[in-house]
Design a protein around this motif. Structure first.
Motif, PDB file in Angstrom:
ATOM      1  N   CYS A 136       0.857  -1.195   0.000  1.00 44.08           N
ATOM      2  CA  CYS A 136       0.000   0.000   0.000  1.00 44.08           C
ATOM      3  C   CYS A 136       0.887   1.238   0.000  1.00 44.08           C
ATOM      4  N   GLU A 137       2.010   1.126   0.685  1.00 43.97           N
ATOM      5  CA  GLU A 137       2.900   2.286   0.841  1.00 43.97           C
ATOM      6  C   GLU A 137       4.243   2.047   0.159  1.00 43.97           C
ATOM      7  N   GLY A 138       4.191   1.371  -0.984  1.00 51.42           N
ATOM      8  CA  GLY A 138       5.444   1.204  -1.738  1.00 51.42           C
ATOM      9  C   GLY A 138       6.208  -0.038  -1.306  1.00 51.42           C
ATOM     10  N   ALA A 183      -4.025  -0.782   6.666  1.00 52.61           N
ATOM     11  CA  ALA A 183      -5.287  -1.494   6.374  1.00 52.61           C
ATOM     12  C   ALA A 183      -6.088  -0.762   5.303  1.00 52.61           C
ATOM     13  N   GLN A 184      -5.575   0.371   4.852  1.00 57.99           N
ATOM     14  CA  GLN A 184      -6.360   1.307   4.038  1.00 57.99           C
ATOM     15  C   GLN A 184      -7.149   0.685   2.906  1.00 57.99           C
ATOM     16  N   LEU A 185      -6.486  -0.094   2.053  1.00 60.34           N
ATOM     17  CA  LEU A 185      -7.175  -0.575   0.845  1.00 60.34           C
ATOM     18  C   LEU A 185      -8.384  -1.426   1.230  1.00 60.34           C
ATOM     19  N   ILE A 187      -3.932   3.445  13.778  1.00 56.58           N
ATOM     20  CA  ILE A 187      -5.350   3.801  13.947  1.00 56.58           C
ATOM     21  C   ILE A 187      -5.782   4.432  12.626  1.00 56.58           C
ATOM     22  N   GLU A 188      -6.652   3.699  11.891  1.00 53.92           N
ATOM     23  CA  GLU A 188      -6.997   4.187  10.548  1.00 53.92           C
ATOM     24  C   GLU A 188      -8.509   4.367  10.399  1.00 53.92           C
ATOM     25  N   GLY A 189      -8.881   5.412   9.699  1.00 55.33           N
ATOM     26  CA  GLY A 189     -10.304   5.667   9.445  1.00 55.33           C
ATOM     27  C   GLY A 189     -10.540   5.826   7.956  1.00 55.33           C
ATOM     28  N   GLY A 238       7.088  15.634  14.907  1.00 55.93           N
ATOM     29  CA  GLY A 238       6.949  15.060  13.573  1.00 55.93           C
ATOM     30  C   GLY A 238       5.561  14.596  13.196  1.00 55.93           C
ATOM     31  N   GLU A 239       5.546  13.816  12.091  1.00 53.44           N
ATOM     32  CA  GLU A 239       4.274  13.378  11.510  1.00 53.44           C
ATOM     33  C   GLU A 239       3.547  12.427  12.437  1.00 53.44           C
ATOM     34  N   ILE A 240       2.276  12.733  12.691  1.00 49.46           N
ATOM     35  CA  ILE A 240       1.414  11.868  13.509  1.00 49.46           C
ATOM     36  C   ILE A 240       0.353  11.208  12.618  1.00 49.46           C
TER      37      ILE A 240
HETATM   38  N1  LIG Z   1      -5.261   4.778   6.044  1.00 44.20           N
HETATM   39  C1  LIG Z   1      -4.352   5.661   5.541  1.00 44.20           C
HETATM   40  O1  LIG Z   1      -4.636   6.558   4.761  1.00 44.20           O
HETATM   41  C2  LIG Z   1      -2.921   5.502   6.005  1.00 44.20           C
HETATM   42  C3  LIG Z   1      -1.947   5.422   4.854  1.00 44.20           C
HETATM   43  N2  LIG Z   1      -2.171   4.223   4.003  1.00 44.20           N
HETATM   44  C4  LIG Z   1      -0.554   5.337   5.455  1.00 44.20           C
HETATM   45  O2  LIG Z   1      -0.096   4.263   5.806  1.00 44.20           O
HETATM   46  N3  LIG Z   1       0.041   6.542   5.590  1.00 44.20           N
HETATM   47  S1  LIG Z   1       1.508   6.726   6.279  1.00 44.20           S
HETATM   48  O3  LIG Z   1       2.455   5.857   5.623  1.00 44.20           O
HETATM   49  O4  LIG Z   1       1.766   8.138   6.322  1.00 44.20           O
HETATM   50  O5  LIG Z   1       1.347   6.169   7.770  1.00 44.20           O
HETATM   51  C5  LIG Z   1       0.318   6.736   8.566  1.00 44.20           C
HETATM   52  C6  LIG Z   1       0.889   7.066   9.935  1.00 44.20           C
HETATM   53  O6  LIG Z   1       1.503   5.914  10.494  1.00 44.20           O
HETATM   54  C7  LIG Z   1       2.596   6.324  11.321  1.00 44.20           C
HETATM   55  N4  LIG Z   1       3.803   5.637  10.869  1.00 44.20           N
HETATM   56  C8  LIG Z   1       4.190   5.440   9.605  1.00 44.20           C
HETATM   57  N5  LIG Z   1       5.336   4.729   9.548  1.00 44.20           N
HETATM   58  C9  LIG Z   1       5.677   4.501  10.856  1.00 44.20           C
HETATM   59  C10 LIG Z   1       6.766   3.825  11.491  1.00 44.20           C
HETATM   60  N6  LIG Z   1       7.733   3.210  10.779  1.00 44.20           N
HETATM   61  N7  LIG Z   1       6.802   3.772  12.831  1.00 44.20           N
HETATM   62  C11 LIG Z   1       5.814   4.373  13.564  1.00 44.20           C
HETATM   63  N8  LIG Z   1       4.746   5.030  13.034  1.00 44.20           N
HETATM   64  C12 LIG Z   1       4.709   5.080  11.699  1.00 44.20           C
HETATM   65  C13 LIG Z   1       2.713   7.827  11.200  1.00 44.20           C
HETATM   66  O7  LIG Z   1       2.054   8.426  12.297  1.00 44.20           O
HETATM   67  C14 LIG Z   1       1.993   8.095   9.897  1.00 44.20           C
HETATM   68  O8  LIG Z   1       1.446   9.399   9.817  1.00 44.20           O
END
Ligand SMILES: NC(=O)C[C@H]([NH3+])C(=O)NS(=O)(=O)OC[C@H]1O[C@@H](n2cnc3c(N)ncnc32)[C@H](O)[C@@H]1O
Ligand SMILES: [Mg+2]
Length: 430
Positions: A165-167, A187-189, A225-227, A352-354
């Protein structure tokens, strides 16, 4: 049976009342006729004084033999004493050792982090890690509360997958009977397939990323946690994300005020965090970085340093939207002008990114082209592309890293302490 230490310290039992506590030894100091012990249970710590004459000789011997992390059952009378930690203590009337503990290997300060990780199965009972796990409990339960109150259904998507899903660079491959399969990155797809019956769904699942980098914010296994929401566009989703994150932070700070203080966090900040959060576009973010002296090329993705720098301009989580199409995932809706309708939420103070999320591409031909451009074969996504062939609707979704969120709320330097057993490039044991 047992009363909780926090209830004794809160004055639930009057002085002189005899109560019984089950717990583990934090400290023990004996002078033969009097033994001072500090014991803990899941709710807190209390001092116990065992005096010759108050207990039988056997119990005095047991108290004297209590050692670090031995488990014990202690009967005693509550006594208010301002000198005791927490203002109350137990004056023992009986002491029994349940489980001996000789030479417990973790004592004092300054242990090497790798040694503590080798002993994680013991260190996980430490005050700090217990506090973080309690915060995580509140984060997960308040997330579920919000989703349910907002009309979402919890679903249980698969973890074993046939495609990425993510490459492909962060996929874990596994042997699935005689076939090759992968551990879920997201779990997105599958969540996207579930909105055609349930409209709004969420899941809390482990996601796996074969991250080659050693950073303070990446795990190889994390809780995701995905929505996913039918009929919802990007900006309506961002409104919902503000509500979710505020609710979770407010509720967690309310429930875990003491733990957050003990961890060096600021519960008042999280208790008072309210929408709206700042929102900027990728283009505006690039201008901020360049004005701050970063030699940043338009078209690149933001890394840790760029996200840190951007977050320093705001005291709330920052939404950054509409990144260049070239650097983002195939499923993100083409916004035109070489951008996609995506959003990242960046925590303040460099955490950072949450959250990562987007509106989804619903144009079948465009989606197939994007999959090809990312070097994948659309045939591997046949089932997913069917979702665009049969009753497709505009829809959006997001993923929030539970450990990333807990790290920010608990003000933790390293993400490894936000999960009981961290998995990284150099560790998958214990
Ligand atoms: N349902 C979706 O739209 C989600 C989408 N497919 C997805 O996986 N996005 S993400 O790769 O940015 O990952 C989402 C979040 O997952 C977390 N994330 C992403 N990668 C990690 C790693 N390696 N370790 C800890 N947390 C991680 C981080 O908070 C990202 O913002
Ligand atoms: Mg992301």
């Amino acid at each position: 049976m047992f009363v909780k230490i926090k209830d004794i310290l809160a004055g639930k039992y009057p002085d002189g009342e005899e109560v019984q506590v089950g717990g583990w030894v934090v400290k023990n100091r004996s002078s033969g006729k009097i033994v001072f012990t500090v014991i803990r249970d899941s709710s807190g710590e209390i001092q116990v004084t065992t005096k010759k004459g108050n207990v039988c000789d056997d119990a005095l011997r047991e108290a004297d033999a209590l050692s670090l992390e031995a488990s014990t059952i202690i009967k005693g009378k509550v006594r208010t004493d301002p000198r005791a930690p927490g203002g109350r203590e137990l004056v023992a009337t009986d002491v029994k050792i349940v489980g001996a503990s000789r030479d417990y290997p973790i004592f004092g300060e300054g242990h090497n982090p790798e040694v503590l990780l080798d002993l994680r199965h013991l260190h996980i009972r430490s005050k700090e890690l217990v506090a973080i796990m309690k915060v995580k409990d509140s984060v997960l339960s308040s997330c579920r509360e919000w989703f349910r109150a907002s009309g979402f259904y919890e679903v249980t998507p698969p973890i074993i997958m046939s495609s990425s899903c993510e490459g492909g660079s962060t996929l874990f491959e596994l042997k699935y009977f005689d076939e090759k399969a992968y551990l879920s990155q997201s779990a997105q797809l599958y969540l996207e397939s579930l909105i055609f019956g349930l409209e709004k769904v969420y899941s809390v699942t482990p996601s796996f990323r074969a991250e080659k980098s050693r950073t303070t914010r990446h795990l190889a296994e994390y809780w995701h946690i995905e929505g996913e929401m039918a009929w919802v566009g990007l900006y309506e989703m961002i409104d919902m994300l503000e509500q979710l994150v505020s609710y979770v932070c407010n509720k967690t700070a309310e429930e875990r005020h003491e733990e957050l203080r003990m961890l060096g966090s600021d519960p008042e900040y999280f208790k008072n965090l309210k929408p709206p959060f700042p929102r900027i576009t990728y283009d505006e973010a690039v201008k901020i970085l360049q004005a701050d002296g970063f030699d940043f090329k338009w078209g690149d993705d933001f890394g840790t340093h760029e996200e840190r720098q951007l977050s320093m301009h705001y005291d709330k989580p920052l939404f950054i939207t509409e990144y260049p199409l070239e650097v983002k995932a195939f499923y993100m809706k083409d916004a035109g002008n070489a951008k996609v309708l995506n959003v990242d939420m960046i925590a303040p103070r460099g955490f950072g990114e949450i959250i990562g999320g987007s509106e989804r591409e619903t144009d079948l031909a465009l989606l197939e082209e994007r999959i090809r451009k990312q070097g994948e074969d659309p045939a591997k996504y046949g089932w997913y592309l069917d979702l665009r062939r049969y009753g497709s609707v505009p829809h959006s979704g997001f993923g929030m890293g539970a450990e990333r969120l807990v790290r920010w709320i608990c003000n933790q330097e390293h993400i490894r302490d936000t999960i009981p057993y961290p998995r990284t490039i150099s560790r998958f044991n214990p």
